[in-house]
Enzyme design. Structure first.
Site, PDB file in Angstrom:
ATOM      1  N   GLY A  75      -5.965  -2.589  -1.276  1.00 53.19           N
ATOM      2  CA  GLY A  75      -5.375  -3.547  -0.714  1.00 53.19           C
ATOM      3  C   GLY A  75      -5.462  -4.199   0.670  1.00 53.19           C
ATOM      4  N   ARG A 108      -4.976  -8.423   2.931  1.00 49.93           N
ATOM      5  CA  ARG A 108      -3.757  -9.213   3.836  1.00 49.93           C
ATOM      6  C   ARG A 108      -3.422  -7.926   4.536  1.00 49.93           C
ATOM      7  NH1 ARG A 108       0.766 -11.276  -0.347  1.00 49.93           N
ATOM      8  NH2 ARG A 108       0.548  -9.468  -1.966  1.00 49.93           N
ATOM      9  N   THR A 140      -4.843  -9.245  -6.608  1.00 48.74           N
ATOM     10  CA  THR A 140      -3.813 -10.600  -6.940  1.00 48.74           C
ATOM     11  C   THR A 140      -3.869 -11.609  -6.346  1.00 48.74           C
ATOM     12  OG1 THR A 140      -1.901 -10.065  -6.438  1.00 48.74           O
ATOM     13  CG2 THR A 140      -2.220  -9.643  -8.744  1.00 48.74           C
ATOM     14  N   SER A 182       4.773   5.831   4.682  1.00 46.45           N
ATOM     15  CA  SER A 182       5.792   5.283   4.963  1.00 46.45           C
ATOM     16  C   SER A 182       6.462   5.755   5.469  1.00 46.45           C
ATOM     17  CB  SER A 182       6.276   3.678   4.110  1.00 46.45           C
ATOM     18  OG  SER A 182       7.455   3.746   4.379  1.00 46.45           O
ATOM     19  N   TYR A 218      10.481   3.222  -4.489  1.00 41.33           N
ATOM     20  CA  TYR A 218       8.815   3.066  -3.255  1.00 41.33           C
ATOM     21  C   TYR A 218       8.997   4.373  -2.313  1.00 41.33           C
ATOM     22  CZ  TYR A 218       6.473   0.807   1.142  1.00 41.33           C
ATOM     23  OH  TYR A 218       5.895   0.573   1.857  1.00 41.33           O
ATOM     24  N   ALA A 219      10.142   4.594  -2.097  1.00 44.49           N
ATOM     25  CA  ALA A 219      10.612   5.633  -0.824  1.00 44.49           C
ATOM     26  C   ALA A 219       9.807   7.676  -2.058  1.00 44.49           C
ATOM     27  CB  ALA A 219      11.608   6.504  -0.727  1.00 44.49           C
ATOM     28  N   ALA A 220      10.489   6.805  -3.127  1.00 46.63           N
ATOM     29  CA  ALA A 220      10.003   8.418  -3.560  1.00 46.63           C
ATOM     30  C   ALA A 220       7.966   8.324  -3.831  1.00 46.63           C
ATOM     31  CB  ALA A 220      10.015   8.222  -5.028  1.00 46.63           C
ATOM     32  N   ALA A 221       7.715   7.161  -4.129  1.00 51.16           N
ATOM     33  CA  ALA A 221       6.403   7.094  -4.017  1.00 51.16           C
ATOM     34  C   ALA A 221       5.259   7.577  -2.712  1.00 51.16           C
ATOM     35  CB  ALA A 221       5.842   5.657  -4.484  1.00 51.16           C
TER      36      ALA A 221
END
Length: 268
Positions: free
Chosen positions: A21, A24, A47, A151, A164-167
């Site tokens: 990633g 950007r 992408t 995060s 997202y929080a779990a990951a």
């Protein structure tokens, strides 16, 4: 070209860094920071083709060089291919920065199962797939750095961000396991010395950073978050990238299994 916010350095000269990633937002800033520190940077993207072209233009003048690699980190096959490509081109991976991420905001009662699966695959499985493939060589050499981008949401949760929080919380747990296992295996391999760079695994937990992912936070919601940040402002990708570059230095050999918060005091 925009002037670099980083002081030119040679602390990572001769190192090869793979940044997922990396074209950007925070990833772009990390790629640039590592290049400024002298590393050859292999930049992964999926992408964002036009952002990849822009990243190539930004890094075109750096002495150590760079390469672009298109891959889907949620795919174990793509992760295998990505590591093989970078190894074939540059000789190996000395630094792995797992930055690729995605979120699908929704209340937990409304989250489609496919979104849950996809968010965990990108944010958690991808870092596992890649770390599994680069750590053996690092352990064998007694030198390597893995930095995982978690995060503040993985530490404190957030409404509408269950996948997202779990990951991101899982990524913190994975970081600590990898740090312990890398140290154990390097010790068994006899590659641990006081002067060796060592193999370290750390995580960053950025707070509200000025990226496209946080751009949707507007109006009262943004004001509410800002009110909870003691420094009273949004952070920049460069401020996150500085910490990544610091952790990747050989001199940071005694730091492992840690979560570095870059959040303006949002969570202490």
């Amino acid at each position: 070209m925009t002037p670099s916010p980083f002081r030119p350095d040679t602390g990572l000269a001769g190192k090869v860094a793979l940044v997922t990633g990396g074209v950007r937002g925070i990833g772009s800033a990390i790629s640039r920071a590592l290049a400024e520190a002298g590393a050859t940077v292999a930049i992964g993207y999926h992408t964002s083709v036009e952002h990849a072209d822009a990243a190539a233009e930004r890094l075109a003048g750096h002495r150590a060089g760079f390469s672009l690699h298109r891959a889907d980190v949620s795919s174990v096959e793509d992760c295998e291919r990505l590591v093989a490509e970078v190894t074939d081109r540059h000789g190996g991976v000395d630094i792995l920065v797992n930055n690729a991420g995605a979120t699908r905001p929704a209340m937990v009662t409304d989250v489609p199962e496919k979104d849950w699966d996809q968010v965990l695959a990108i944010n958690l499985s991808g870092p596992f797939y890649l770390a599994k493939r680069v750590l053996p060589r690092m352990i064998e050499r007694g030198a390597g750095r893995v930095v995982n981008l978690s995060s503040v949401v993985g530490q404190a949760g957030a409404v509408g961000q269950a996948p997202y929080a779990a990951a991101k919380a899982g990524l913190i747990g994975l970081t600590m396991c990898l740090a312990q296992e890398a140290a154990l295996l390097a010790g068994k391999a006899g590659t641990v010395t006081e002067s060796a760079p060592g193999v370290t695994v750390n995580a960053l937990a950025p707070g509200l950073i000025d990226t496209s992912m946080t751009a949707s936070l507007t109006g009262r919601n943004r004001e509410r978050v800002l009110a909870g940040i003691p420094l009273g402002r949004v952070g920049t990708p460069d401020e996150v990238a500085r910490v990544v570059a610091f952790l990747c230095q050989d001199e940071s050999r005694y730091i492992t299994g840690q979560v570095w918060s870059v959040n303006g005091g949002l969570r202490m």
